[in-house]
Design a protein around this motif. Structure first.
Motif, PDB file in Angstrom:
ATOM      1  N   LEU A   1      -4.691   5.395  10.704  1.00 24.33           N
ATOM      2  CA  LEU A   1      -4.757   5.539   9.255  1.00 24.33           C
ATOM      3  C   LEU A   1      -6.081   4.981   8.768  1.00 24.33           C
ATOM      4  CD1 LEU A   1      -3.386   6.113   6.473  1.00 24.33           C
ATOM      5  CD2 LEU A   1      -2.513   3.772   6.582  1.00 24.33           C
ATOM      6  N   LYS A   2      -6.792   5.783   7.974  1.00 23.33           N
ATOM      7  CA  LYS A   2      -8.044   5.351   7.363  1.00 23.33           C
ATOM      8  C   LYS A   2      -7.925   5.661   5.878  1.00 23.33           C
ATOM      9  CE  LYS A   2     -13.035   5.808   7.892  1.00 23.33           C
ATOM     10  NZ  LYS A   2     -14.089   6.356   8.749  1.00 23.33           N
ATOM     11  N   PHE A   3      -8.246   4.665   5.012  1.00 23.42           N
ATOM     12  CA  PHE A   3      -8.082   4.888   3.586  1.00 23.42           C
ATOM     13  C   PHE A   3      -8.995   3.988   2.769  1.00 23.42           C
ATOM     14  CE2 PHE A   3      -5.079   1.602   4.742  1.00 23.42           C
ATOM     15  CZ  PHE A   3      -5.053   0.721   3.671  1.00 23.42           C
ATOM     16  N   ASN A   4      -9.192   4.388   1.515  1.00 20.93           N
ATOM     17  CA  ASN A   4      -9.866   3.557   0.533  1.00 20.93           C
ATOM     18  C   ASN A   4      -8.976   3.531  -0.710  1.00 20.93           C
ATOM     19  OD1 ASN A   4     -10.389   5.940  -0.942  1.00 20.93           O
ATOM     20  ND2 ASN A   4     -12.433   6.134  -0.098  1.00 20.93           N
ATOM     21  N   ASN A   5      -9.528   3.174  -1.856  1.00 20.14           N
ATOM     22  CA  ASN A   5      -8.670   3.044  -3.031  1.00 20.14           C
ATOM     23  C   ASN A   5      -8.404   4.367  -3.758  1.00 20.14           C
ATOM     24  OD1 ASN A   5     -11.160   3.373  -4.150  1.00 20.14           O
ATOM     25  ND2 ASN A   5     -11.117   1.528  -5.402  1.00 20.14           N
TER      26      ASN A   5
ATOM     27  N   GLU B   1     -10.431   0.817   4.697  1.00 20.61           N
ATOM     28  CA  GLU B   1      -9.428   0.124   5.500  1.00 20.61           C
ATOM     29  C   GLU B   1      -9.037   1.041   6.655  1.00 20.61           C
ATOM     30  OE1 GLU B   1      -8.031  -2.932   4.951  1.00 20.61           O
ATOM     31  OE2 GLU B   1      -9.141  -3.305   3.106  1.00 20.61           O
ATOM     32  N   GLU B   2      -8.828   0.457   7.831  1.00 23.58           N
ATOM     33  CA  GLU B   2      -8.361   1.214   8.984  1.00 23.58           C
ATOM     34  C   GLU B   2      -7.201   0.474   9.620  1.00 23.58           C
ATOM     35  OE1 GLU B   2     -12.497   3.358  10.354  1.00 23.58           O
ATOM     36  OE2 GLU B   2     -11.908   1.513  11.362  1.00 23.58           O
ATOM     37  N   ARG B   3      -6.183   1.238   9.985  1.00 27.14           N
ATOM     38  CA  ARG B   3      -5.023   0.692  10.675  1.00 27.14           C
ATOM     39  C   ARG B   3      -4.780   1.543  11.914  1.00 27.14           C
ATOM     40  NH1 ARG B   3      -6.357  -2.023   7.058  1.00 27.14           N
ATOM     41  NH2 ARG B   3      -5.103  -3.191   5.569  1.00 27.14           N
TER      42      ARG B   3
ATOM     43  N   TYR C   1       0.859  -1.189   0.000  1.00 28.29           N
ATOM     44  CA  TYR C   1       0.000   0.000   0.000  1.00 28.29           C
ATOM     45  C   TYR C   1       0.891   1.233   0.000  1.00 28.29           C
ATOM     46  CZ  TYR C   1      -3.899  -2.938   1.617  1.00 28.29           C
ATOM     47  OH  TYR C   1      -4.870  -3.901   1.754  1.00 28.29           O
ATOM     48  N   VAL C   2       0.468   2.278  -0.736  1.00 26.94           N
ATOM     49  CA  VAL C   2       1.159   3.566  -0.728  1.00 26.94           C
ATOM     50  C   VAL C   2       0.120   4.669  -0.605  1.00 26.94           C
ATOM     51  CG1 VAL C   2       2.583   5.190  -2.011  1.00 26.94           C
ATOM     52  CG2 VAL C   2       3.013   2.754  -2.229  1.00 26.94           C
ATOM     53  N   LEU C   3       0.274   5.485   0.415  1.00 21.99           N
ATOM     54  CA  LEU C   3      -0.535   6.694   0.574  1.00 21.99           C
ATOM     55  C   LEU C   3       0.456   7.832   0.757  1.00 21.99           C
ATOM     56  CD1 LEU C   3      -2.343   4.364   2.541  1.00 21.99           C
ATOM     57  CD2 LEU C   3      -3.890   6.065   1.597  1.00 21.99           C
ATOM     58  N   GLU C   4       0.207   8.944   0.050  1.00 19.38           N
ATOM     59  CA  GLU C   4       1.202  10.006   0.101  1.00 19.38           C
ATOM     60  C   GLU C   4       0.607  11.386  -0.107  1.00 19.38           C
ATOM     61  OE1 GLU C   4       4.100   9.881  -3.027  1.00 19.38           O
ATOM     62  OE2 GLU C   4       2.611   9.396  -4.531  1.00 19.38           O
ATOM     63  N   ASN C   5       1.383  12.373   0.305  1.00 24.09           N
ATOM     64  CA  ASN C   5       1.156  13.759  -0.055  1.00 24.09           C
ATOM     65  C   ASN C   5       2.524  14.362  -0.335  1.00 24.09           C
ATOM     66  OD1 ASN C   5       2.272  14.539   2.462  1.00 24.09           O
ATOM     67  ND2 ASN C   5       0.270  14.739   3.423  1.00 24.09           N
ATOM     68  N   ILE C   6       2.633  15.672  -0.435  1.00 19.12           N
ATOM     69  CA  ILE C   6       3.928  16.246  -0.796  1.00 19.12           C
ATOM     70  C   ILE C   6       4.950  16.172   0.339  1.00 19.12           C
ATOM     71  CG2 ILE C   6       2.971  17.751  -2.581  1.00 19.12           C
ATOM     72  CD1 ILE C   6       3.229  20.081  -0.604  1.00 19.12           C
TER      73      ILE C   6
ATOM     74  N   ILE D   1      -3.626  10.331  11.107  1.00 20.29           N
ATOM     75  CA  ILE D   1      -3.642  11.252  12.237  1.00 20.29           C
ATOM     76  C   ILE D   1      -2.596  10.778  13.238  1.00 20.29           C
ATOM     77  CG2 ILE D   1      -5.005  12.247  14.109  1.00 20.29           C
ATOM     78  CD1 ILE D   1      -7.509  11.614  12.345  1.00 20.29           C
ATOM     79  N   GLU D   2      -1.601  11.620  13.462  1.00 22.20           N
ATOM     80  CA  GLU D   2      -0.529  11.260  14.381  1.00 22.20           C
ATOM     81  C   GLU D   2      -1.009  11.371  15.822  1.00 22.20           C
ATOM     82  OE1 GLU D   2       3.448  12.645  13.586  1.00 22.20           O
ATOM     83  OE2 GLU D   2       2.797  13.298  11.587  1.00 22.20           O
ATOM     84  N   LYS D   3      -0.606  10.408  16.622  1.00 24.60           N
ATOM     85  CA  LYS D   3      -1.061  10.337  18.010  1.00 24.60           C
ATOM     86  C   LYS D   3      -0.409  11.400  18.888  1.00 24.60           C
ATOM     87  CE  LYS D   3      -1.212   7.035  21.854  1.00 24.60           C
ATOM     88  NZ  LYS D   3      -0.890   5.652  22.224  1.00 24.60           N
ATOM     89  N   TYR D   4       0.878  11.600  18.752  1.00 23.67           N
ATOM     90  CA  TYR D   4       1.604  12.403  19.727  1.00 23.67           C
ATOM     91  C   TYR D   4       1.552  13.903  19.459  1.00 23.67           C
ATOM     92  CZ  TYR D   4       3.125   7.840  21.161  1.00 23.67           C
ATOM     93  OH  TYR D   4       3.138   6.538  21.579  1.00 23.67           O
ATOM     94  N   ASN D   5       1.408  14.315  18.191  1.00 23.05           N
ATOM     95  CA  ASN D   5       1.348  15.749  17.940  1.00 23.05           C
ATOM     96  C   ASN D   5       0.052  16.153  17.243  1.00 23.05           C
ATOM     97  OD1 ASN D   5       1.637  15.070  15.268  1.00 23.05           O
ATOM     98  ND2 ASN D   5       3.739  15.779  15.107  1.00 23.05           N
ATOM     99  N   SER D   6      -0.856  15.210  17.085  1.00 21.16           N
ATOM    100  CA  SER D   6      -2.177  15.431  16.485  1.00 21.16           C
ATOM    101  C   SER D   6      -2.135  15.966  15.062  1.00 21.16           C
ATOM    102  CB  SER D   6      -3.028  16.353  17.361  1.00 21.16           C
ATOM    103  OG  SER D   6      -3.216  15.772  18.623  1.00 21.16           O
ATOM    104  N   ALA D   7      -0.980  15.860  14.392  1.00 20.06           N
ATOM    105  CA  ALA D   7      -0.908  16.276  12.994  1.00 20.06           C
ATOM    106  C   ALA D   7      -1.817  15.381  12.169  1.00 20.06           C
ATOM    107  CB  ALA D   7       0.526  16.179  12.481  1.00 20.06           C
ATOM    108  N   GLN D   8      -2.459  15.971  11.184  1.00 19.06           N
ATOM    109  CA  GLN D   8      -3.353  15.221  10.305  1.00 19.06           C
ATOM    110  C   GLN D   8      -2.837  15.349   8.881  1.00 19.06           C
ATOM    111  OE1 GLN D   8      -7.530  15.617  11.067  1.00 19.06           O
ATOM    112  NE2 GLN D   8      -8.036  15.404   8.919  1.00 19.06           N
TER     113      GLN D   8
END
Length: 117
Positions: A71-75, A62-64, A8-13, A81-88
């Motif tokens: 991590l929540k994703f579809n196709n 899918e949820e991980r 699986y690959v999920l990405e942004n810049i 969403i990061e746990k420790y700094n709440s970055a999304q």
């Protein structure tokens, strides 16, 4: 050379969230060593393993759940969403063939460091 297959690959810049499989390990190797989720910071090419706690799949979504976040994703899209700094991180679902050579090299370097540690 360390070999891996992208699942699986999920990405942004800024970041890649990738699940990889290490097919060069024996069948009796621990699941957590054969299948790994990695977070790669694109600018610094920093690879951080994500500690998988649970998986949920409802067919289309899918949820991980990781120690480090969720991590929540579809196709097509996803969100990490990061746990420790709440970055999304809003992410695009991509084909494994689209992973850059720099990212592949960073992953191989990560595996090489783990083996030599």
């Amino acid at each position: 050379m360390i070999i891996f297959k992208c699942r699986y690959v999920l990405e942004n810049i800024y970041v890649d969230i990738i699940e990889v499989k290490r097919p060069n390990l024996s069948d009796d190797a621990p699941f957590s060593e054969k299948f790994l989720w990695l977070k790669i910071e694109k600018e610094a090419l920093t690879v951080t393993p994500l500690t998988l706690r649970s998986v949920d799949s409802s067919g289309e979504v899918e949820e991980r759940y990781f120690e480090e976040g969720f991590l929540k994703f579809n196709n097509t899209i996803g969100t990490f969403i990061e746990k420790y700094n709440s970055a999304q991180h809003l992410l695009q679902y991509n084909d494994c063939l689209e992973v850059s050579e720099q990212t592949k090299n960073a992953i191989m370097d990560y595996f090489a460091q783990r083996i030599n540690a």
